[in-house]
Write an enzyme that holds these catalytic residues in place. Structure first.
Site, PDB file in Angstrom:
ATOM      1  N   HIS A 100       0.890  -1.291   0.047  1.00 16.84           N
ATOM      2  CA  HIS A 100       0.157  -0.158  -0.026  1.00 16.84           C
ATOM      3  C   HIS A 100       0.825   1.285   0.083  1.00 16.84           C
ATOM      4  O   HIS A 100       2.011   1.293   0.643  1.00 16.84           O
ATOM      5  CB  HIS A 100      -0.808  -0.163   1.131  1.00 16.84           C
ATOM      6  CG  HIS A 100      -1.808   0.999   1.262  1.00 16.84           C
ATOM      7  ND1 HIS A 100      -1.764   2.305   1.731  1.00 16.84           N
ATOM      8  CD2 HIS A 100      -3.233   0.818   0.999  1.00 16.84           C
ATOM      9  CE1 HIS A 100      -2.922   2.742   1.870  1.00 16.84           C
ATOM     10  NE2 HIS A 100      -3.748   2.199   1.403  1.00 16.84           N
ATOM     11  N   ASP A 177       2.953  -4.784   8.025  1.00 16.07           N
ATOM     12  CA  ASP A 177       1.940  -3.874   7.866  1.00 16.07           C
ATOM     13  C   ASP A 177       0.772  -4.727   8.160  1.00 16.07           C
ATOM     14  O   ASP A 177       0.334  -5.482   7.270  1.00 16.07           O
ATOM     15  CB  ASP A 177       1.777  -3.032   6.430  1.00 16.07           C
ATOM     16  CG  ASP A 177       0.565  -2.443   6.242  1.00 16.07           C
ATOM     17  OD1 ASP A 177      -0.589  -2.640   7.081  1.00 16.07           O
ATOM     18  OD2 ASP A 177       0.411  -1.748   5.007  1.00 16.07           O
ATOM     19  N   GLN A 180      -4.446  -5.135   7.033  1.00 15.61           N
ATOM     20  CA  GLN A 180      -5.403  -6.030   6.401  1.00 15.61           C
ATOM     21  C   GLN A 180      -5.412  -7.363   7.186  1.00 15.61           C
ATOM     22  O   GLN A 180      -6.211  -8.295   6.590  1.00 15.61           O
ATOM     23  CB  GLN A 180      -5.278  -6.094   5.114  1.00 15.61           C
ATOM     24  CG  GLN A 180      -5.291  -4.797   4.107  1.00 15.61           C
ATOM     25  CD  GLN A 180      -6.781  -4.252   4.183  1.00 15.61           C
ATOM     26  OE1 GLN A 180      -7.923  -4.914   4.583  1.00 15.61           O
ATOM     27  NE2 GLN A 180      -7.030  -3.079   3.907  1.00 15.61           N
ATOM     28  N   LYS A 203     -10.495  -0.322  10.537  1.00 16.67           N
ATOM     29  CA  LYS A 203     -10.770  -1.360   9.751  1.00 16.67           C
ATOM     30  C   LYS A 203     -11.045  -2.836  10.675  1.00 16.67           C
ATOM     31  O   LYS A 203     -11.543  -3.774   9.850  1.00 16.67           O
ATOM     32  CB  LYS A 203      -9.498  -1.754   8.817  1.00 16.67           C
ATOM     33  CG  LYS A 203      -9.201  -0.761   7.907  1.00 16.67           C
ATOM     34  CD  LYS A 203      -8.087  -1.218   7.026  1.00 16.67           C
ATOM     35  CE  LYS A 203      -7.389   0.155   6.492  1.00 16.67           C
ATOM     36  NZ  LYS A 203      -7.692   0.464   5.043  1.00 16.67           N
ATOM     37  N   CYS A 343      -4.882   2.434  -3.706  1.00 18.99           N
ATOM     38  CA  CYS A 343      -3.313   3.005  -2.974  1.00 18.99           C
ATOM     39  C   CYS A 343      -2.301   2.007  -3.374  1.00 18.99           C
ATOM     40  O   CYS A 343      -1.375   1.937  -2.411  1.00 18.99           O
ATOM     41  CB  CYS A 343      -3.814   3.446  -1.581  1.00 18.99           C
ATOM     42  SG  CYS A 343      -4.928   4.593  -1.424  1.00 18.99           S
TER      43      CYS A 343
END
Ligand SMILES: Cc1ncc(COP(=O)(O)O)c(C=O)c1O
Ligand SMILES: Cc1ncc(COP(=O)(O)O)c(C=O)c1O
Lengths: 389, 144, 389, 144
Positions: A100, A177, A180, A203, A343
């Protein structure tokens, strides 16, 4: 309405909304400063949220859990503090083609500033990370490896633990990261052996404006604060200042108190269900949805083609209807999906496409919604594929 | 089914242009005016190029990955401005921007492109309709 | 409960809480990215909040209004971007002795890093800014003047417009810390002629985790972004990226959407009352409270002694009861005040004290509350001044 | 009036010590052990100093601006540890910390300082009670 844009942001359970209302109505005060009871209650609620997150990601110490605005801020802090202090000219930072922008641009900026090199791990044909390439691109020059735990486009979950081992063998730190992954699966930062792990509250059923930077104590404790002022301070002289211990050293100014409390409520909600159960349910949705989507004539699904290796994020294109036209048409039918580059422009170029439609699922989605979605897609195709001339 | 709402946006003329765009061909790299414009919201890219002959736009064409709206809009735009001069075109661009912002006015001069006014009911798609026009506007701002 | 700690954070009106609930329940989506209607609604609500803030502070353009986490982040961004790009060795940064740590430590850090000098404007005996000293300390070396608009301890409101004129005459930029002014008086950034103005939502009836950095367009537009990733980006190549125009260039990652919307609701609430009315009401409370507090035997009030020149922040000490003991006793009676250094350690040393009690008032406080407070102070004095031996 | 709640914290002994603190005198700057500790929450400062004689603490005294709790606690602490050796004192410090954290135990060895256990009902004031003890702990950690 059918909400299939969970990779962008999730909907919020009533308990999360209630926790915000409850804080503002009953415990509203600033934290860490007051010597009255209301402020103590606010402080307790805020710090309990930290404990909840600690348990949620299996961090060793509560001091390793820092509140930020979200994944983007967490990664930026790493680049501007750890990065600025440890990356020198000629050093290498290794990311992947599926990152991202928030896990690309901070490193670009750092690399440009200090004269370091930013390298990209290749992807295999099925969209998964090419570990051989990762191995080849790591050297003693590599100082930071920063890779997404789960892709927000390809439906891929990366083997962070293996990457961390490689990185550590080369003396690099490993950053994952988790934007997600944290919402969708059980996270164990100790088992993955990451040095840093970043994710966003919004999220994972939580409020906007709150996120987490987890840091391994030994590394985090050597890092300079990213911002200064307010409760991160111990002593201020006219020309210099000393700072509080972890975790407060990194939380300058009045934090997003309600946001942290709301994130704590979201963690409670998810923990009540159980993260393995969350993952299993989403897996069952994917195995239902993916074959149906693949059966649509003219569809291309990006990432792994078998649902077993595919997370709840499904990006695809139709050969006959452009992604944006499809998204607008779905919106007319009350189905919210995302269309665009998500993104991830380098990934789009890597796949040689400009945009995709993306369906991303979460715990409140159902098979019925998927059936309806497939049905509507068929109708939309008909609509657009008439001859209009 | 409420797909008929879509008819406000995807009018027959628009879809015809989208399916069979006019002046849609790759860049030659020999055009005296060429720009690549990017819609950061969605990732769409448009290449627009033309020559200037006696202060008149000639050989205008566009290329790139785009949705139906952006292709139809670029198609109509290239048809419309071909053979016109700077000041005429500048006026047309202004008219189109005004229409896309949803303002009132007499947009007859836009010809077929008037049909794109339906986009004002789909605010998230306005940029798709205006992308090619912005590209044109930027190119015209260059004095050669 | 009597809440007298408004300088730390304010309570929230129902309309602000409702705006959060409404966003999460009805408009919850990410901003600037979706091409579906829900996302468009979220984006509109978020951007409308920016317009509301623009009107509230009388900024010329909406692009001049950036959302941050709060005053502390706003000031840190200035130090890390404008500061890092414009301050060189030997340059001077001028602040005052009454600054909050958030308007001291970012400048200390910057000064240390680049070898600049941080200087302090003196205070007069009544706690007001010594403008002659300010004039003397400004020179062509001065590049930044950063002063609080209203003190969070002394009850002083500083003549920012005059300071801005001085600063501009020397080619310096003027920054005002509006954390304690924006909630309490009409703000006109154009009239004050400041280059930057920072404040926090949570002190002006708004949510936590949201604040504002106002920047004059010409200056702001030359400034590099403070954080990278997400919607602030235009194009990302493998090694470099280009960015969106103002204001989005400064809003990396998913912003605190609900926070911004809540701040918009707070601005509406205050605007409905009218900021001149807010100021007048608080002024009437101060003129009621200050003489009564001053009449307590053994009391020392810091800052101006006449209520006409005193804002709704009243810091004082009793000679016979330590500030913390007094605050704990007041808490037992349900009166919440702050005791301590109020994040102004240099000011405390300047005044040669370690701590004060601080009463800070807001629109919902009343004369009855003040009467009760004065009454209880008397009882507490009696309690502590018994001979315990 | 619910000020009588305060009696849990401001017990008679505590207030007596606060009003007439023991071993409260300015630093001489000749003591072999001296530390300045700061409570960042509230701004209070304490100076603590003593000499070591034959592994025994002598001439212990403190000074500084502090609330009743911190003054009383420092008073009792200095009384208690005077003449004791490192290992005895380390144990006392541990006992006090335990008590201040609200844990169960037999705190008889703390003597009068036991009365400070009331502070556990006022969580925001615990640091006031422990400040002097933390200072002592840090000084003892220094090997000379
Ligand atoms: C993989 C990944 N990383 C980072 C981000 C950025 O998260 P945020 O916008 O919450 O900072 C996102 C979400 O957009 C994401 O999907
Ligand atoms: C004058 C002043 N500046 C800055 C701040 C910091 O504000 P925040 O904690 O919201 O960042 C405060 C409030 O504590 C303040 O009173």
């Amino acid at each position: 309405m059918i909400y299939f844009d969970n990779a962008a942001t999730s909907q919020k359970p009533q308990s999360v909304i209630d926790s915000l209302v409850d804080y503002y109505q009953n415990d509203n005060a600033n934290v860490h400063r007051g010597i009255y009871e209301l402020s103590e209650r606010a402080t307790n609620a805020y710090e309990q949220a930290r404990d909840k997150v600690q348990n949620f990601i299996h961090a060793k110490k509560r001091e390793e859990v820092l509140f930020t605005r979200g994944t983007t801020e967490s990664l930026n802090w790493l680049a501007s503090t750890y990065g600025a202090e440890n990356i020198k000219q000629g050093d290498e930072i290794l990311i992947s083609y599926m990152e991202h922008h928030s896990n690309i641009v901070p490193w670009q900026q750092l690399a440009q500033r200090v004269g370091a090199n930013l390298k990209y791990i290749n992807l295999k044909a099925d969209g998964t990370l090419d570990l051989t390439d990762a191995e080849e691109k790591m050297s003693d020059k590599t100082k930071i490896v920063s890779v997404t735990h789960a892709s927000n486009v390809l439906g891929v979950v990366n083997p962070i633990k293996e990457l961390a081992q490689m990185a550590h063998e080369h003396g690099a730190i490993m950053i994952a990261d988790g934007a997600q992954s944290a919402p969708h699966m059980a996270i164990d930062v100790q088992d993955m052996d990451v040095d840093f792990f970043a994710f966003s509250g919004h999220k994972m059923l939580g409020p906007t404006g709150i996120g987490i930077l987890y840091g391994r104590y030994e590394v985090l404790n050597k890092m300079s604060p990213a911002q200064f002022g307010g409760e991160m301070i111990e002593l201020v002289d006219l020309q210099e200042a000393t700072f509080q211990p972890l975790p407060w050293r990194f939380e300058a100014g009045t934090p997003n108190i309600a946001g942290a409390i709301g994130l704590g409520a979201a963690v409670d909600y998810l923990t009540n269900i159980g993260m393995p159960e969350v993952e299993a349910y989403e897996q069952s949705l994917v195995s239902y949805a993916l074959p149906k989507i693949k059966k649509i004539p003219g569809v291309t699904v990006y990432g792994p083609q078998d649902s077993e290796h595919h997370s709840g994020v499904i990006a695809f294109n139709l050969d006959s209807v452009h992604a944006h036209d499809l998204a607008t048409a779905l919106d007319q039918e009350g189905i919210e999906v995302r269309a665009g580059h998500h993104c991830t422009q380098p990934l789009m170029r890597h796949l040689d496409i400009a945009a995709t439609v993306r369906v991303s699922l979460y715990i409140y989605n159902t098979r019925e919604e998927i059936d309806h979605f497939i049905d509507i897609i068929g109708k939309i195709k008909e609509y657009f594929n008439r001859e209009f001339a | 089914m409420s797909l008929h709402n879509l008819d406000n946006l995807y009018r027959q003329t628009i879809m015809a242009y989208a399916q069979h765009p006019h002046n849609y061909k790759p860049m030659l790299e020999t055009e005296s005016y060429h720009i690549r414009k990017y819609n950061p919201n969605c990732g769409d890219i448009i290449d627009l190029a033309f020559n200037m002959n006696d202060d008149k736009v000639t050989n205008i064409h566009f290329y790139g990955d785009g949705c139906a709206i952006s292709k139809a809009s670029a198609s109509m735009m290239t048809d419309l401005v071909s053979g016109k001069n700077r000041s005429q075109i500048t006026q047309l661009v202004e008219q189109f921007s005004k229409m896309a912002r949803g303002e009132d006015g007499d947009f007859k001069s836009l010809g077929e492109a008037q049909i794109l006014s339906g986009v004002t009911k789909f605010p998230t798609r306005v940029k798709c309709a205006t992308l090619a026009w912005h590209a044109l506007d930027e190119l015209l701002a260059i004095e050669k």
